[in-house]
Design a protein around this motif. Structure first.
Motif, mmCIF file in Angstrom:
data_model
loop_
_atom_site.group_PDB
_atom_site.id
_atom_site.type_symbol
_atom_site.label_atom_id
_atom_site.label_comp_id
_atom_site.label_asym_id
_atom_site.label_seq_id
_atom_site.Cartn_x
_atom_site.Cartn_y
_atom_site.Cartn_z
ATOM 1 N N LEU A 78 0.839 -1.211 0.000
ATOM 2 C CA LEU A 78 0.000 0.000 0.000
ATOM 3 C C LEU A 78 0.870 1.255 0.000
ATOM 4 N N GLU A 79 1.996 1.198 0.696
ATOM 5 C CA GLU A 79 2.869 2.376 0.741
ATOM 6 C C GLU A 79 3.679 2.505 -0.544
ATOM 7 N N GLN A 80 4.282 1.397 -0.991
ATOM 8 C CA GLN A 80 5.224 1.489 -2.112
ATOM 9 C C GLN A 80 4.511 1.530 -3.475
ATOM 10 N N LEU A 81 3.344 0.914 -3.579
ATOM 11 C CA LEU A 81 2.646 0.940 -4.870
ATOM 12 C C LEU A 81 1.613 2.063 -4.924
ATOM 13 N N ALA A 82 0.836 2.197 -3.860
ATOM 14 C CA ALA A 82 -0.267 3.170 -3.903
ATOM 15 C C ALA A 82 0.078 4.466 -3.182
ATOM 16 N N GLY A 83 1.186 4.501 -2.443
ATOM 17 C CA GLY A 83 1.607 5.735 -1.781
ATOM 18 C C GLY A 83 0.732 6.145 -0.605
ATOM 19 N N ILE A 84 0.115 5.178 0.074
ATOM 20 C CA ILE A 84 -0.771 5.520 1.200
ATOM 21 C C ILE A 84 -0.110 5.112 2.529
ATOM 22 N N PRO A 85 0.126 6.078 3.439
ATOM 23 C CA PRO A 85 0.715 5.737 4.731
ATOM 24 C C PRO A 85 -0.141 4.700 5.458
ATOM 25 N N THR A 86 0.516 3.673 5.967
ATOM 26 C CA THR A 86 -0.217 2.532 6.520
ATOM 27 C C THR A 86 0.405 2.101 7.847
ATOM 28 N N VAL A 87 -0.431 1.856 8.842
ATOM 29 C CA VAL A 87 0.075 1.257 10.079
ATOM 30 C C VAL A 87 -0.529 -0.141 10.230
ATOM 31 N N VAL A 88 0.272 -1.027 10.798
ATOM 32 C CA VAL A 88 -0.195 -2.388 11.065
ATOM 33 C C VAL A 88 -0.110 -2.594 12.569
ATOM 34 N N GLN A 89 -1.200 -3.044 13.172
ATOM 35 C CA GLN A 89 -1.184 -3.253 14.618
ATOM 36 C C GLN A 89 -1.646 -4.664 14.963
ATOM 37 N N TYR A 90 -1.043 -5.210 16.016
ATOM 38 C CA TYR A 90 -1.619 -6.413 16.596
ATOM 39 C C TYR A 90 -2.982 -6.010 17.143
ATOM 40 N N ALA A 91 -4.004 -6.766 16.795
ATOM 41 C CA ALA A 91 -5.343 -6.417 17.274
ATOM 42 C C ALA A 91 -5.392 -6.421 18.800
ATOM 43 N N SER A 92 -4.636 -7.330 19.425
ATOM 44 C CA SER A 92 -4.675 -7.429 20.895
ATOM 45 C C SER A 92 -4.051 -6.208 21.552
ATOM 46 N N GLU A 93 -3.163 -5.526 20.843
ATOM 47 C CA GLU A 93 -2.561 -4.296 21.358
ATOM 48 C C GLU A 93 -3.455 -3.093 21.044
ATOM 49 N N ALA A 94 -3.963 -3.036 19.836
ATOM 50 C CA ALA A 94 -4.759 -1.876 19.409
ATOM 51 C C ALA A 94 -6.004 -1.703 20.273
ATOM 52 N N ARG A 95 -6.519 -2.826 20.804
ATOM 53 C CA ARG A 95 -7.723 -2.745 21.640
ATOM 54 C C ARG A 95 -7.521 -1.851 22.836
ATOM 55 N N TYR A 96 -6.313 -1.850 23.382
ATOM 56 C CA TYR A 96 -6.070 -1.129 24.632
ATOM 57 C C TYR A 96 -5.209 0.116 24.436
ATOM 58 N N ALA A 97 -4.734 0.322 23.224
ATOM 59 C CA ALA A 97 -3.972 1.532 22.923
ATOM 60 C C ALA A 97 -4.264 1.915 21.472
ATOM 61 N N PRO A 98 -5.518 2.339 21.210
ATOM 62 C CA PRO A 98 -5.877 2.619 19.812
ATOM 63 C C PRO A 98 -5.060 3.781 19.274
ATOM 64 N N THR A 99 -4.783 3.722 18.006
ATOM 65 C CA THR A 99 -3.981 4.755 17.362
ATOM 66 C C THR A 99 -4.804 6.056 17.296
ATOM 67 N N PRO A 100 -4.173 7.250 17.410
ATOM 68 C CA PRO A 100 -4.958 8.488 17.332
ATOM 69 C C PRO A 100 -5.769 8.553 16.034
ATOM 70 N N LEU A 101 -6.940 9.184 16.126
ATOM 71 C CA LEU A 101 -7.823 9.235 14.960
ATOM 72 C C LEU A 101 -7.208 10.081 13.845
ATOM 73 N N THR A 102 -7.271 9.585 12.646
ATOM 74 C CA THR A 102 -6.843 10.368 11.477
ATOM 75 C C THR A 102 -8.020 10.388 10.502
ATOM 76 N N PRO A 103 -8.146 11.472 9.725
ATOM 77 C CA PRO A 103 -9.269 11.545 8.784
ATOM 78 C C PRO A 103 -9.090 10.599 7.604
ATOM 79 N N ASN A 104 -10.189 10.277 6.972
ATOM 80 C CA ASN A 104 -10.178 9.475 5.743
ATOM 81 C C ASN A 104 -9.291 8.253 5.869
ATOM 82 N N THR A 105 -9.553 7.504 6.928
ATOM 83 C CA THR A 105 -8.760 6.299 7.212
ATOM 84 C C THR A 105 -9.572 5.051 6.892
ATOM 85 N N LEU A 106 -8.938 4.139 6.181
ATOM 86 C CA LEU A 106 -9.549 2.829 5.947
ATOM 87 C C LEU A 106 -8.973 1.865 6.974
#
Ligand code: F6R
Length: 379
Positions: A76-104
């Motif tokens: 997604l980053e190298q072909l489509a140029g979209i900044p992407t984060v990958v999170q362990y779901a078990s971690e994201a549940r208790y430390a969600p990433t700050p909200l960003t607009p237009n996020t998939l």
């Protein structure tokens, strides 16, 4: 049901060429005209609003699906140029990433039932519920289980068409998730005009070669790897190294080995080895390095040489007839030549076979490893 295979895992490894073919047939448009803006190379059938004005992607997953997601981030980053984060779901549940607009937000799960992944997606939907339209949740699932709880939770899914997997160690569902990510990244790259029509056409042609190339690895390598596995009867530790798009494959090679053979294995980005894990190396610790010609090829080879200088037995996953690599590695697990960008779908196959044969040789219950379940429905 095993159709003559000793284990479901081996049967499912052999199903991979067909799985890749089926997924590509479902989503690639064979009539695509690069010069015609009205015709599209990939059609995933996703609603327009899901991908419109996309600024960020957030991927939530566990285990092997998390590894597929790391490859997805690269694409997604190298072909489509979209900044992407990958999170362990078990971690994201208790430390969600700050909200960003237009996020998939993408949830990736083979079973479609992993409790942590479902909960992290649900949290994302809830916390974005009453916000401004640009902050509202857009949820996509990538799964082979269109009837699963995941599919109920998200707006839409990419069905990877891999079908149900029985072996606890994920194999065919992993390569199918990768194909799903290639399709998504190429669709986005095309929509955003991030790549030329020629470049997209070359990548598509490379993808279409993959099923035949996986077949070749299975035909030419399985017997060899079965014999090769005999050499590790007493081995207690393994290191897997990769860089760039093959770093997640090093993680996946290590996970496959540890979960079915109970051998301690670590996957590492090859360049990080000198920052600590190199202290583990001696002649008893084999090092498997994925060294495919491309941007990080020379770097991986020099990292592999550092390991060799500590007497480690060096095993290389590289292209056939690579004389440079042949000089460095003690043993080779060759794959057909292909573009580095497409290589994870191929380089993972010898690692799956290696894990399988080491575990089968030890007489272990490959399809039902101890302490593991196919669906992890508890937190
Ligand atoms: C590895 C494996 C597990 C799963 C993990 C996530 O072979 O099977 O690591 O990948 O439990 O499972 P799903 O993809 O069902 O969410």
């Amino acid at each position: 049901e095993k159709q003559g295979y000793r284990h479901f895992m081996l049967k499912e490894i052999y199903e991979q060429p067909g799985v890749v073919r089926t997924c590509l047939e479902a989503y690639l448009n064979s009539d695509w005209q690069p010069d015609d803006p009205a015709s599209r190379p990939v059609d995933l059938g996703l609603p327009v609003a899901l991908l419109d004005n996309l600024e960020h992607v957030q991927i939530l997953a566990c285990g092997t699906s998390w590894h597929a997601s790391l490859v997805g981030k690269y694409l997604l980053e190298q072909l489509a140029g979209i900044p992407t984060v990958v999170q362990y779901a078990s971690e994201a549940r208790y430390a969600p990433t700050p909200l960003t607009p237009n996020t998939l937000t993408i949830g990736v799960t083979q079973s479609g039932e992993t409790a942590d992944t479902l909960a992290a997606l649900d949290l994302e939907r809830e916390r974005r519920r009453d916000l401004a339209p640009t902050l509202q949740a857009r949820l996509l699932g990538i799964t082979n289980r269109p009837e699963s709880s995941l599919a109920q939770l998200v707006d839409t899914i990419i069905d990877t068409r891999a079908g149900i997997e029985i072996g606890v160690a994920a194999t065919k569902t992993f390569v199918a998730q990768l194909v799903g990510f290639y399709c998504l990244a190429l669709d986005l790259a095309w929509q955003r005009q991030a790549l030329s029509g020629d470049r997209i056409a070359r990548i598509l042609a490379g993808l279409r070669h993959l099923p035949g190339q996986i077949e070749l690895v299975l035909e030419c390598q399985e017997r060899y790897i079965e014999d090769f596995a005999h050499g590790f009867n007493k081995t207690q530790d393994f290191i897997f190294l990769g860089r760039g798009i093959n770093f997640p494959i090093a993680l996946e090679g290590a996970l496959k080995l540890k979960e079915i053979s109970y051998i301690h294995a670590e996957g590492y980005p090859a360049g990080e080895m000198k920052h600590g894990p190199i202290a583990l190396l001696d002649e008893r610790v084999p090092v498997v390095a994925i060294a495919m010609p491309g941007v990080v090829y020379e770097k991986v080879l020099s990292n592999a040489q550092e390991a060799k200088a500590r007497d480690a037995r060096l095993i290389g996953v590289t292209v056939a007839n690579d004389s440079h690599a042949a000089e460095i590695f003690d043993d080779l697990l060759p794959v057909p030549e292909l573009e580095e960008l497409l290589s994870p779908i191929l380089t993972v196959v010898p690692l799956q076979l290696l894990a399988y044969h080491i575990a089968a040789r030890r007489g272990l219950d490959v399809d039902q490893p101890r302490n593991l379940a196919k669906s992890v429905t508890v937190e």
